[in-house]
Structures are given as structure tokens and as C-alpha cells.
Design a protein around this motif. Sequence first.
Motif, PDB file in Angstrom:
ATOM      1  N   PHE A 154       0.798  -1.227   0.000  1.00 41.97           N
ATOM      2  CA  PHE A 154       0.000   0.000   0.000  1.00 41.97           C
ATOM      3  C   PHE A 154       0.835   1.285   0.000  1.00 41.97           C
ATOM      4  O   PHE A 154       0.490   2.251  -0.679  1.00 41.97           O
ATOM      5  CB  PHE A 154      -0.932   0.011   1.225  1.00 41.97           C
ATOM      6  N   LEU A 155       1.910   1.311   0.797  1.00 44.56           N
ATOM      7  CA  LEU A 155       2.672   2.553   0.942  1.00 44.56           C
ATOM      8  C   LEU A 155       3.569   2.824  -0.254  1.00 44.56           C
ATOM      9  O   LEU A 155       3.659   3.966  -0.718  1.00 44.56           O
ATOM     10  CB  LEU A 155       3.501   2.517   2.224  1.00 44.56           C
ATOM     11  N   ALA A 156       4.273   1.798  -0.718  1.00 42.85           N
ATOM     12  CA  ALA A 156       5.203   1.999  -1.836  1.00 42.85           C
ATOM     13  C   ALA A 156       4.506   2.545  -3.090  1.00 42.85           C
ATOM     14  O   ALA A 156       5.014   3.482  -3.723  1.00 42.85           O
ATOM     15  CB  ALA A 156       5.950   0.704  -2.136  1.00 42.85           C
ATOM     16  N   PRO A 157       3.341   2.018  -3.492  1.00 40.51           N
ATOM     17  CA  PRO A 157       2.691   2.560  -4.699  1.00 40.51           C
ATOM     18  C   PRO A 157       2.153   3.972  -4.511  1.00 40.51           C
ATOM     19  O   PRO A 157       2.030   4.721  -5.493  1.00 40.51           O
ATOM     20  CB  PRO A 157       1.538   1.574  -4.948  1.00 40.51           C
ATOM     21  N   THR A 158       1.813   4.366  -3.269  1.00 40.74           N
ATOM     22  CA  THR A 158       1.200   5.682  -3.042  1.00 40.74           C
ATOM     23  C   THR A 158       2.212   6.741  -2.619  1.00 40.74           C
ATOM     24  O   THR A 158       2.186   7.869  -3.120  1.00 40.74           O
ATOM     25  CB  THR A 158       0.104   5.573  -1.964  1.00 40.74           C
ATOM     26  N   LEU A 159       3.103   6.399  -1.683  1.00 37.43           N
ATOM     27  CA  LEU A 159       4.069   7.373  -1.170  1.00 37.43           C
ATOM     28  C   LEU A 159       5.429   7.278  -1.833  1.00 37.43           C
ATOM     29  O   LEU A 159       6.271   8.162  -1.646  1.00 37.43           O
ATOM     30  CB  LEU A 159       4.227   7.192   0.348  1.00 37.43           C
ATOM     31  N   GLY A 160       5.670   6.194  -2.541  1.00 39.37           N
ATOM     32  CA  GLY A 160       6.960   6.010  -3.184  1.00 39.37           C
ATOM     33  C   GLY A 160       7.834   5.025  -2.421  1.00 39.37           C
ATOM     34  O   GLY A 160       7.679   4.840  -1.212  1.00 39.37           O
ATOM     35  N   LYS A 161       8.768   4.420  -3.131  1.00 37.60           N
ATOM     36  CA  LYS A 161       9.613   3.400  -2.529  1.00 37.60           C
ATOM     37  C   LYS A 161      10.576   3.987  -1.497  1.00 37.60           C
ATOM     38  O   LYS A 161      10.913   3.329  -0.507  1.00 37.60           O
ATOM     39  CB  LYS A 161      10.392   2.659  -3.620  1.00 37.60           C
ATOM     40  N   GLU A 162      11.037   5.219  -1.720  1.00 37.62           N
ATOM     41  CA  GLU A 162      11.972   5.821  -0.777  1.00 37.62           C
ATOM     42  C   GLU A 162      11.312   6.052   0.580  1.00 37.62           C
ATOM     43  O   GLU A 162      11.896   5.767   1.629  1.00 37.62           O
ATOM     44  CB  GLU A 162      12.509   7.152  -1.331  1.00 37.62           C
ATOM     45  N   VAL A 163      10.082   6.573   0.560  1.00 38.99           N
ATOM     46  CA  VAL A 163       9.352   6.800   1.812  1.00 38.99           C
ATOM     47  C   VAL A 163       9.066   5.471   2.502  1.00 38.99           C
ATOM     48  O   VAL A 163       9.233   5.336   3.726  1.00 38.99           O
ATOM     49  CB  VAL A 163       8.043   7.562   1.547  1.00 38.99           C
ATOM     50  N   ASN A 164       8.653   4.498   1.718  1.00 38.94           N
ATOM     51  CA  ASN A 164       8.369   3.181   2.287  1.00 38.94           C
ATOM     52  C   ASN A 164       9.617   2.574   2.911  1.00 38.94           C
ATOM     53  O   ASN A 164       9.562   1.998   4.003  1.00 38.94           O
ATOM     54  CB  ASN A 164       7.815   2.249   1.214  1.00 38.94           C
ATOM     55  N   THR A 165      10.752   2.723   2.250  1.00 42.17           N
ATOM     56  CA  THR A 165      12.013   2.194   2.781  1.00 42.17           C
ATOM     57  C   THR A 165      12.376   2.850   4.101  1.00 42.17           C
ATOM     58  O   THR A 165      12.765   2.179   5.065  1.00 42.17           O
ATOM     59  CB  THR A 165      13.148   2.408   1.765  1.00 42.17           C
ATOM     60  N   ALA A 166      12.239   4.186   4.164  1.00 37.44           N
ATOM     61  CA  ALA A 166      12.548   4.903   5.405  1.00 37.44           C
ATOM     62  C   ALA A 166      11.630   4.459   6.537  1.00 37.44           C
ATOM     63  O   ALA A 166      12.075   4.259   7.675  1.00 37.44           O
ATOM     64  CB  ALA A 166      12.419   6.409   5.176  1.00 37.44           C
ATOM     65  N   LEU A 167      10.343   4.274   6.231  1.00 42.93           N
ATOM     66  CA  LEU A 167       9.389   3.829   7.247  1.00 42.93           C
ATOM     67  C   LEU A 167       9.706   2.422   7.729  1.00 42.93           C
ATOM     68  O   LEU A 167       9.592   2.115   8.926  1.00 42.93           O
ATOM     69  CB  LEU A 167       7.968   3.882   6.688  1.00 42.93           C
ATOM     70  N   LEU A 168      10.128   1.559   6.820  1.00 43.73           N
ATOM     71  CA  LEU A 168      10.434   0.179   7.207  1.00 43.73           C
ATOM     72  C   LEU A 168      11.696   0.114   8.063  1.00 43.73           C
ATOM     73  O   LEU A 168      11.763  -0.674   9.005  1.00 43.73           O
ATOM     74  CB  LEU A 168      10.596  -0.690   5.958  1.00 43.73           C
ATOM     75  N   ILE A 169      12.699   0.926   7.730  1.00 39.82           N
ATOM     76  CA  ILE A 169      13.907   0.962   8.556  1.00 39.82           C
ATOM     77  C   ILE A 169      13.568   1.452   9.965  1.00 39.82           C
ATOM     78  O   ILE A 169      14.009   0.874  10.964  1.00 39.82           O
ATOM     79  CB  ILE A 169      14.973   1.860   7.902  1.00 39.82           C
ATOM     80  N   TRP A 170      12.777   2.512  10.035  1.00 40.82           N
ATOM     81  CA  TRP A 170      12.339   3.037  11.330  1.00 40.82           C
ATOM     82  C   TRP A 170      11.492   2.004  12.075  1.00 40.82           C
ATOM     83  O   TRP A 170      11.663   1.809  13.275  1.00 40.82           O
ATOM     84  CB  TRP A 170      11.551   4.327  11.109  1.00 40.82           C
ATOM     85  N   SER A 171      10.592   1.346  11.352  1.00 37.02           N
ATOM     86  CA  SER A 171       9.709   0.359  11.975  1.00 37.02           C
ATOM     87  C   SER A 171      10.491  -0.809  12.557  1.00 37.02           C
ATOM     88  O   SER A 171      10.183  -1.292  13.654  1.00 37.02           O
ATOM     89  CB  SER A 171       8.695  -0.158  10.942  1.00 37.02           C
ATOM     90  N   LYS A 172      11.500  -1.260  11.830  1.00 40.19           N
ATOM     91  CA  LYS A 172      12.304  -2.376  12.325  1.00 40.19           C
ATOM     92  C   LYS A 172      13.018  -1.995  13.618  1.00 40.19           C
ATOM     93  O   LYS A 172      13.044  -2.777  14.582  1.00 40.19           O
ATOM     94  CB  LYS A 172      13.324  -2.790  11.263  1.00 40.19           C
ATOM     95  N   TRP A 173      13.602  -0.791  13.651  1.00 41.72           N
ATOM     96  CA  TRP A 173      14.330  -0.353  14.845  1.00 41.72           C
ATOM     97  C   TRP A 173      13.374  -0.233  16.032  1.00 41.72           C
ATOM     98  O   TRP A 173      13.680  -0.695  17.135  1.00 41.72           O
ATOM     99  CB  TRP A 173      15.008   0.989  14.569  1.00 41.72           C
TER     100      TRP A 173
END
Length: 392
Positions: free
Chosen positions: A188-207
Motif C-alpha cells: 500500500f505505501l510503496a505505490p502511493t508514497l513512493g519506494k523511498e518513503v516506504n524504505t525509510a518507514l520500514l527501517i524506522w519500523s524495524k528499529w
Amino acid sequence: MLRMALALVLSLALTGVAQAQSTDRSQTGGAQTLEDIMARQEGLKVDDSFRSEATGDPTRAAPITGQLGTLGGVSDPELWRAMRYDTADISVQQRGPAAAVLVQDGGMVWLDFRDGPLRRYGGWLLLGTLAALALFYVIHGRIKIDDGAAGTTVTRFTAIERFGHWLLAGAFVLLGVTGLLVLFGRLFLAPTLGKEVNTALLIWSKWVHNNVAWAFIIGLVMIFVMWVVHNIPNRTDLVWLSKGGGLLFGHDHPPAKKFNAGQKIIFWSVILFGGSIALTGVSLLFPFELPLFAKSFEWLNAAGLPQMVGYGELPTVLAPQEEMQLAQAWHAILAFVLMAIVLAHIYIGSVGMEGAFDAMGSGEVDEAWAEQHHSIWLEEVKEAEAAKTPAE
């Protein structure tokens, strides 16, 4: 009609061929038979030793100078097949229990489950719970204090109890949100907000997920120690359940102690499901030090439970990757179930019931609310206070 009849005849013919097909693979050059294919399509267990054992034989190989010769008697497909079934004789620079596993079949099974049933049924469970709570609110509205507030309060939860509750609740919300971002972000996030935003959110989410988990465990231990004695089932719980807690059938509010039957169900769900979620989470953080499923499967096999439901013997030797895949699947399934239960708890403790939030907000509840929902507990509190007051 003619096309349907021809399709039916063809399917019956293929079924007959499949049933008559022998597992003798001499006619297929050692490859799978039609019977194998049909059995796999029906979800049946197929003996794939014909494939897993076909990893080359140097003694029978054609000379390397020949037209069909292979280096060392093993072709590239046979080498990859040996890697797939973890029988290849390989050496790796990195040492460790998982380093030599270069290809692992179970990874695709886990990925299909994660991207398919887990997302689908987990997502619908949460959406269905929200829809059911909204419908309940539309039908029943907010549960009011029948005779209005008394204006006097009684202490329901102490500061340390509220701290333990909010520590657990806050950690669970963060874990739930970050877990959902990891699971649904690419969808959902990658197609709407872009892969860069999704990547940043996933890195933050993992931490956040890996570190807030320890706060969740501390909160879980705290509420268990403080409240387990109040959550032992008793006969009043049967009366409460038979009357739907006074929430479904008018204003007949059954008596209850500090925690009613509904709250006890939530408590034990949090303790049991939350405990299992915490355990599998720690196993995911330390997969080589804390493998869980091989030992669990060994115990289940000894008890005969898998055999009773037709699964046969469960594997008792698992690679670290398999342990992590099973742990993640179980971790996510229980998390979805517990999130649905907690959504109902949040609803009752906020918009669903008048005066309920005060119990965990200030710790003080109106006496009329306490009399309506926890009359036995209120009586015990008043008796204890009376016993402390010196006689004049």
C-alpha cells in the motif's frame, strides 16, 4: 453444452490416466510422472526423492571430453538441485549454523503464506472487528451510568498499576503499527508514497519494533504479577456471561469483583497470546540461541497430537531459516488475533462505556459506575476502608 460435455469427458479421461499412471519413472528418464503432477495439484504429499537424489554420479558420467560430458560428473542443474536439498558438499567463508544453507525451499512456502493468507485473513480480521464495533455502537450507543454519576469517587487502580497498563498498551500499539507497516508497506505505501518513503518507514519500523519489544515484555510481567490473583475464574463469571455483562440485554448489570468475566478473558488473552508473541519475538532476535519449533514438534510427536489430526510426524530437525520462518508466521498470526481483541478492549474503555476511561486515566471512578459494573469489588473496598477507620 457440447463444449461443457467435451471438457467433462476430457477431465475424466485425464483423471483416469493419472490414476492408472505408475510411479515407474523408467519411461520418463527419472523425471516426475503425470501421477506426481496430479497429486501435487490435489495438495497430496508427493515423494520427491526421484528429484532430491538426482544430484549426479561421477562414476556413471560421460568423459568430460565427450559430447555429453560434465565437469566432475555433475551438471549445473544437478549441483543446484543438491544445494536446494542441502546435500551439496560445499564450503563457505562465513562460519555459522546457517551459512552453508544456500538454497532453502521452505522460504518460498513462507513467502507465499506471508503475502497470501496472512495478509488477506489478518487484514480482514482487523477490518471486520472495526466494522462489528461500529455496528454495535450504532445499535446500542454508549453504555451510560443508569442513574447518573454519584459525584463521589473510589480508587480503582493505583499509580503503579496504571503505569504497568500504559507501558504494555503503548508498547503494543507501537509494535502493532510497525508490524503492519512491515507487512503491508510494499502493498500500500510503496505505490502511493513512493519506494523511498516506504524504505525509510520500514527501517524506522524495524528499529522501533526490535527495541520497544522489551518494554512490552516488562509491561506484560508487571500486569501478570499485579492482577493474576484478581483474574482467577469463579462462579460470578458464569452469571456475568449468562447475562452478557449487562451490555447486550438491557440494564440488568450482573455483580462482579475487581475484574468481570469479559475483562478476565482479555487478561488471559493478553498473557497467553502476548507471552507467546514475546517468546517468538525473542527467538526471531536470537534465532541461533533460542530455536523453539524443533523442540516443540518433538514434544507434540511424543504426545501423538499431529498423528491424531492426520499430519503424521512433524520434523524435529530444522535449519535456522526454518525456525525463523515458523516463528515469524506464528508471531504474526497471534499478533493479528490479539490486535482484534485489544480493539474491543479499547472500544469499551473509551467511547463504548461512560466512566470506563477514568479507571486508567486518573485511577478514580465514580461510585455509581463502580456499583453498576463491579458491585462486589466496591463492597469489598468499603468494608476494607471501614475496617481501617477507628471506632468513635
